[in-house]
Design a protein around this motif. Sequence first.
Motif, PDB file in Angstrom:
ATOM      1  N   LEU A 191      -3.690  47.616   8.137  1.00 59.78           N
ATOM      2  CA  LEU A 191      -4.237  46.728   6.889  1.00 59.78           C
ATOM      3  C   LEU A 191      -3.287  45.483   6.572  1.00 59.78           C
ATOM      4  O   LEU A 191      -3.642  44.460   6.327  1.00 59.78           O
ATOM      5  CB  LEU A 191      -4.133  47.685   5.623  1.00 59.78           C
ATOM      6  N   GLU A 192      -1.926  45.785   7.201  1.00 55.39           N
ATOM      7  CA  GLU A 192      -1.012  44.548   6.820  1.00 55.39           C
ATOM      8  C   GLU A 192      -1.242  43.441   7.662  1.00 55.39           C
ATOM      9  O   GLU A 192      -1.080  42.580   7.643  1.00 55.39           O
ATOM     10  CB  GLU A 192       0.504  45.075   7.172  1.00 55.39           C
ATOM     11  N   SER A 193      -1.851  44.176   9.007  1.00 51.32           N
ATOM     12  CA  SER A 193      -2.002  43.017  10.056  1.00 51.32           C
ATOM     13  C   SER A 193      -3.598  42.183  10.005  1.00 51.32           C
ATOM     14  O   SER A 193      -3.482  41.321  10.388  1.00 51.32           O
ATOM     15  CB  SER A 193      -2.074  43.609  11.576  1.00 51.32           C
ATOM     16  N   GLY A 194      -4.102  42.648   8.909  1.00 49.82           N
ATOM     17  CA  GLY A 194      -5.294  42.165   8.596  1.00 49.82           C
ATOM     18  C   GLY A 194      -6.466  42.308   9.885  1.00 49.82           C
ATOM     19  O   GLY A 194      -7.467  41.742   9.824  1.00 49.82           O
ATOM     20  N   ASP A 195      -6.416  43.330  10.652  1.00 50.50           N
ATOM     21  CA  ASP A 195      -6.973  43.676  11.658  1.00 50.50           C
ATOM     22  C   ASP A 195      -8.124  44.938  11.374  1.00 50.50           C
ATOM     23  O   ASP A 195      -7.723  45.793  11.153  1.00 50.50           O
ATOM     24  CB  ASP A 195      -6.052  44.276  12.891  1.00 50.50           C
ATOM     25  N   CYS A 196      -9.411  44.239  11.051  1.00 51.68           N
ATOM     26  CA  CYS A 196     -10.515  44.993  10.672  1.00 51.68           C
ATOM     27  C   CYS A 196     -10.845  46.095  11.412  1.00 51.68           C
ATOM     28  O   CYS A 196     -10.866  47.351  11.107  1.00 51.68           O
ATOM     29  CB  CYS A 196     -11.650  44.172  10.241  1.00 51.68           C
ATOM     30  N   VAL A 197     -11.033  45.872  13.069  1.00 49.80           N
ATOM     31  CA  VAL A 197     -11.206  46.883  13.882  1.00 49.80           C
ATOM     32  C   VAL A 197     -10.239  48.173  13.939  1.00 49.80           C
ATOM     33  O   VAL A 197     -10.263  49.269  13.963  1.00 49.80           O
ATOM     34  CB  VAL A 197     -11.409  46.292  15.405  1.00 49.80           C
ATOM     35  N   TRP A 198      -8.856  47.677  14.026  1.00 47.16           N
ATOM     36  CA  TRP A 198      -7.724  48.529  14.107  1.00 47.16           C
ATOM     37  C   TRP A 198      -7.800  49.585  12.753  1.00 47.16           C
ATOM     38  O   TRP A 198      -7.688  50.558  12.863  1.00 47.16           O
ATOM     39  CB  TRP A 198      -6.344  47.741  14.136  1.00 47.16           C
ATOM     40  N   ALA A 199      -8.087  48.705  11.504  1.00 49.43           N
ATOM     41  CA  ALA A 199      -7.888  49.540  10.494  1.00 49.43           C
ATOM     42  C   ALA A 199      -9.181  50.702  10.251  1.00 49.43           C
ATOM     43  O   ALA A 199      -9.026  51.854  10.147  1.00 49.43           O
ATOM     44  CB  ALA A 199      -8.025  48.740   9.070  1.00 49.43           C
ATOM     45  N   GLU A 200     -10.100  50.151  10.890  1.00 46.17           N
ATOM     46  CA  GLU A 200     -11.334  51.188  10.899  1.00 46.17           C
ATOM     47  C   GLU A 200     -10.956  52.097  11.922  1.00 46.17           C
ATOM     48  O   GLU A 200     -11.427  53.646  11.547  1.00 46.17           O
ATOM     49  CB  GLU A 200     -12.818  50.443  11.373  1.00 46.17           C
ATOM     50  N   VAL A 201     -10.573  52.176  12.882  1.00 47.14           N
ATOM     51  CA  VAL A 201     -10.238  53.113  13.979  1.00 47.14           C
ATOM     52  C   VAL A 201      -9.256  53.947  13.602  1.00 47.14           C
ATOM     53  O   VAL A 201      -9.224  55.204  13.659  1.00 47.14           O
ATOM     54  CB  VAL A 201      -9.862  52.378  15.327  1.00 47.14           C
ATOM     55  N   ALA A 202      -8.192  53.646  12.846  1.00 42.96           N
ATOM     56  CA  ALA A 202      -7.041  54.151  12.336  1.00 42.96           C
ATOM     57  C   ALA A 202      -7.645  55.223  11.438  1.00 42.96           C
ATOM     58  O   ALA A 202      -7.197  56.386  11.241  1.00 42.96           O
ATOM     59  CB  ALA A 202      -5.951  53.526  12.005  1.00 42.96           C
ATOM     60  N   MET A 203      -8.600  54.822  10.319  1.00 43.11           N
ATOM     61  CA  MET A 203      -8.914  55.594   9.428  1.00 43.11           C
ATOM     62  C   MET A 203      -9.830  56.668  10.016  1.00 43.11           C
ATOM     63  O   MET A 203      -9.813  57.937   9.382  1.00 43.11           O
ATOM     64  CB  MET A 203      -9.478  54.665   8.508  1.00 43.11           C
ATOM     65  N   ARG A 204     -10.474  56.328  10.837  1.00 44.11           N
ATOM     66  CA  ARG A 204     -11.481  57.234  11.372  1.00 44.11           C
ATOM     67  C   ARG A 204     -10.952  58.381  12.135  1.00 44.11           C
ATOM     68  O   ARG A 204     -11.219  59.591  11.952  1.00 44.11           O
ATOM     69  CB  ARG A 204     -12.652  56.699  12.237  1.00 44.11           C
ATOM     70  N   ALA A 205      -9.953  57.912  12.898  1.00 41.28           N
ATOM     71  CA  ALA A 205      -9.064  58.991  13.590  1.00 41.28           C
ATOM     72  C   ALA A 205      -8.519  60.003  12.571  1.00 41.28           C
ATOM     73  O   ALA A 205      -8.164  61.367  13.010  1.00 41.28           O
ATOM     74  CB  ALA A 205      -8.093  58.479  14.736  1.00 41.28           C
ATOM     75  N   HIS A 206      -7.837  59.545  11.546  1.00 36.54           N
ATOM     76  CA  HIS A 206      -7.154  60.055  10.617  1.00 36.54           C
ATOM     77  C   HIS A 206      -8.104  61.263  10.082  1.00 36.54           C
ATOM     78  O   HIS A 206      -7.793  62.339   9.984  1.00 36.54           O
ATOM     79  CB  HIS A 206      -6.822  59.264   9.521  1.00 36.54           C
ATOM     80  N   ILE A 207      -9.311  60.760   9.661  1.00 40.27           N
ATOM     81  CA  ILE A 207     -10.353  61.937   8.985  1.00 40.27           C
ATOM     82  C   ILE A 207     -10.605  62.864   9.789  1.00 40.27           C
ATOM     83  O   ILE A 207     -11.112  64.041   9.806  1.00 40.27           O
ATOM     84  CB  ILE A 207     -11.413  61.080   8.193  1.00 40.27           C
ATOM     85  N   LEU A 208     -11.105  62.373  11.109  1.00 40.88           N
ATOM     86  CA  LEU A 208     -11.694  63.236  12.173  1.00 40.88           C
ATOM     87  C   LEU A 208     -10.565  64.309  12.546  1.00 40.88           C
ATOM     88  O   LEU A 208     -10.658  65.665  12.897  1.00 40.88           O
ATOM     89  CB  LEU A 208     -12.169  62.547  13.162  1.00 40.88           C
ATOM     90  N   ALA A 209      -9.035  63.918  12.560  1.00 39.23           N
ATOM     91  CA  ALA A 209      -8.323  64.928  12.749  1.00 39.23           C
ATOM     92  C   ALA A 209      -8.153  65.861  11.845  1.00 39.23           C
ATOM     93  O   ALA A 209      -7.768  66.921  12.173  1.00 39.23           O
ATOM     94  CB  ALA A 209      -6.919  63.965  12.784  1.00 39.23           C
ATOM     95  N   ALA A 210      -8.262  65.526  10.680  1.00 38.77           N
ATOM     96  CA  ALA A 210      -8.480  66.514   9.577  1.00 38.77           C
ATOM     97  C   ALA A 210      -9.513  67.400   9.672  1.00 38.77           C
ATOM     98  O   ALA A 210      -9.375  68.789   9.391  1.00 38.77           O
ATOM     99  CB  ALA A 210      -8.406  65.638   8.002  1.00 38.77           C
ATOM    100  N   ARG A 211     -10.704  66.854  10.045  1.00 37.58           N
ATOM    101  CA  ARG A 211     -11.928  67.749  10.324  1.00 37.58           C
ATOM    102  C   ARG A 211     -11.604  68.755  11.135  1.00 37.58           C
ATOM    103  O   ARG A 211     -11.799  70.157  11.146  1.00 37.58           O
ATOM    104  CB  ARG A 211     -12.935  66.786  10.781  1.00 37.58           C
ATOM    105  N   ASN A 212     -10.900  68.530  12.403  1.00 38.05           N
ATOM    106  CA  ASN A 212     -10.589  69.358  13.464  1.00 38.05           C
ATOM    107  C   ASN A 212      -9.719  70.600  13.075  1.00 38.05           C
ATOM    108  O   ASN A 212      -9.797  71.807  13.052  1.00 38.05           O
ATOM    109  CB  ASN A 212      -9.950  68.856  14.515  1.00 38.05           C
ATOM    110  N   MET A 213      -8.799  70.174  12.043  1.00 31.79           N
ATOM    111  CA  MET A 213      -7.720  71.209  11.671  1.00 31.79           C
ATOM    112  C   MET A 213      -8.253  72.077  10.699  1.00 31.79           C
ATOM    113  O   MET A 213      -8.154  73.321  10.961  1.00 31.79           O
ATOM    114  CB  MET A 213      -6.544  70.357  10.883  1.00 31.79           C
ATOM    115  N   VAL A 214      -9.125  71.429   9.614  1.00 33.93           N
ATOM    116  CA  VAL A 214      -9.872  72.433   8.794  1.00 33.93           C
ATOM    117  C   VAL A 214     -10.960  73.304   9.414  1.00 33.93           C
ATOM    118  O   VAL A 214     -11.071  74.525   9.130  1.00 33.93           O
ATOM    119  CB  VAL A 214     -10.360  71.678   7.707  1.00 33.93           C
ATOM    120  N   THR A 215     -11.874  72.773  10.192  1.00 34.89           N
ATOM    121  CA  THR A 215     -12.941  73.522  10.904  1.00 34.89           C
ATOM    122  C   THR A 215     -12.409  74.651  11.843  1.00 34.89           C
ATOM    123  O   THR A 215     -13.052  75.591  12.043  1.00 34.89           O
ATOM    124  CB  THR A 215     -13.873  72.600  11.609  1.00 34.89           C
TER     125      THR A 215
END
Length: 240
Positions: A191-215
């Motif tokens: 977010l600080e870098s203003g890189d939209c693609v990086w921010a999207e990828v980082a957030m998606r990876a974060h939530i899917l990691a949580a999905r794997n842990m919980v499921t």
Amino acid sequence: MNEGELVQTGGQVAYEILRARILSGELAAHATLREQALAQELGVSRTPVREALRRLDTAGLVEFVPNRGATVLAWSREQIRETYFVRASLESRAAGLAAARIEPVDLKLLSLLIERMEQFVLSTDDVGIATLARLNAQFHHTIVVAADSAQLLALTQSVVRVPLMASTFRAAGAQYRARSNHHHRDILTALESGDCVWAEVAMRAHILAARNMVTNDTESSQAVATRPEPELAEAARFTT
């Protein structure tokens, strides 16, 4: 304030309290919620409690039967996975938009939230876990708001949050919680870098990691679904 407004206010308070207990795992699957007992505990009449239980039923968190109370619903592994997929899509898009729109004050707030969360990643007590969840919720909500998209805000709030099983959150331990907060740092850097693609990828990876842990934990616990996937309903707490 007239009687109708009092009922509405009491119902909102009861709804938020009960919803938070369900989502934190304090009220586990199959727990029975009795109107009279809840009314006495919360210091309100049965009418706002009944309204709160109806809303929780609509949100897919309980099965409500008038004059009998409600039962907290269990979630199947597939229901949980699908919910996380929806969250990953919505919140990653929000992060991408936020990268181009977020204000310095929000970046500072996110940094402070990360530092505060770091103080609780080793927690095993109820207060520490609850504090960590609250800070995490604020982190995610800040990013969605920073995306400055009314449609995305409404959509993310329409996705019911997966109830966090206390045993799951504790079993994951400090290692998972520390890794999750490291993901937060990656998201902030993007977010600080203003890189939209990086921010999207980082957030998606974060939530899917949580999905794997919980499921994965859900599968080992042999969770049982009690009814089909509910209509996506309101929720304001972000928990990963």
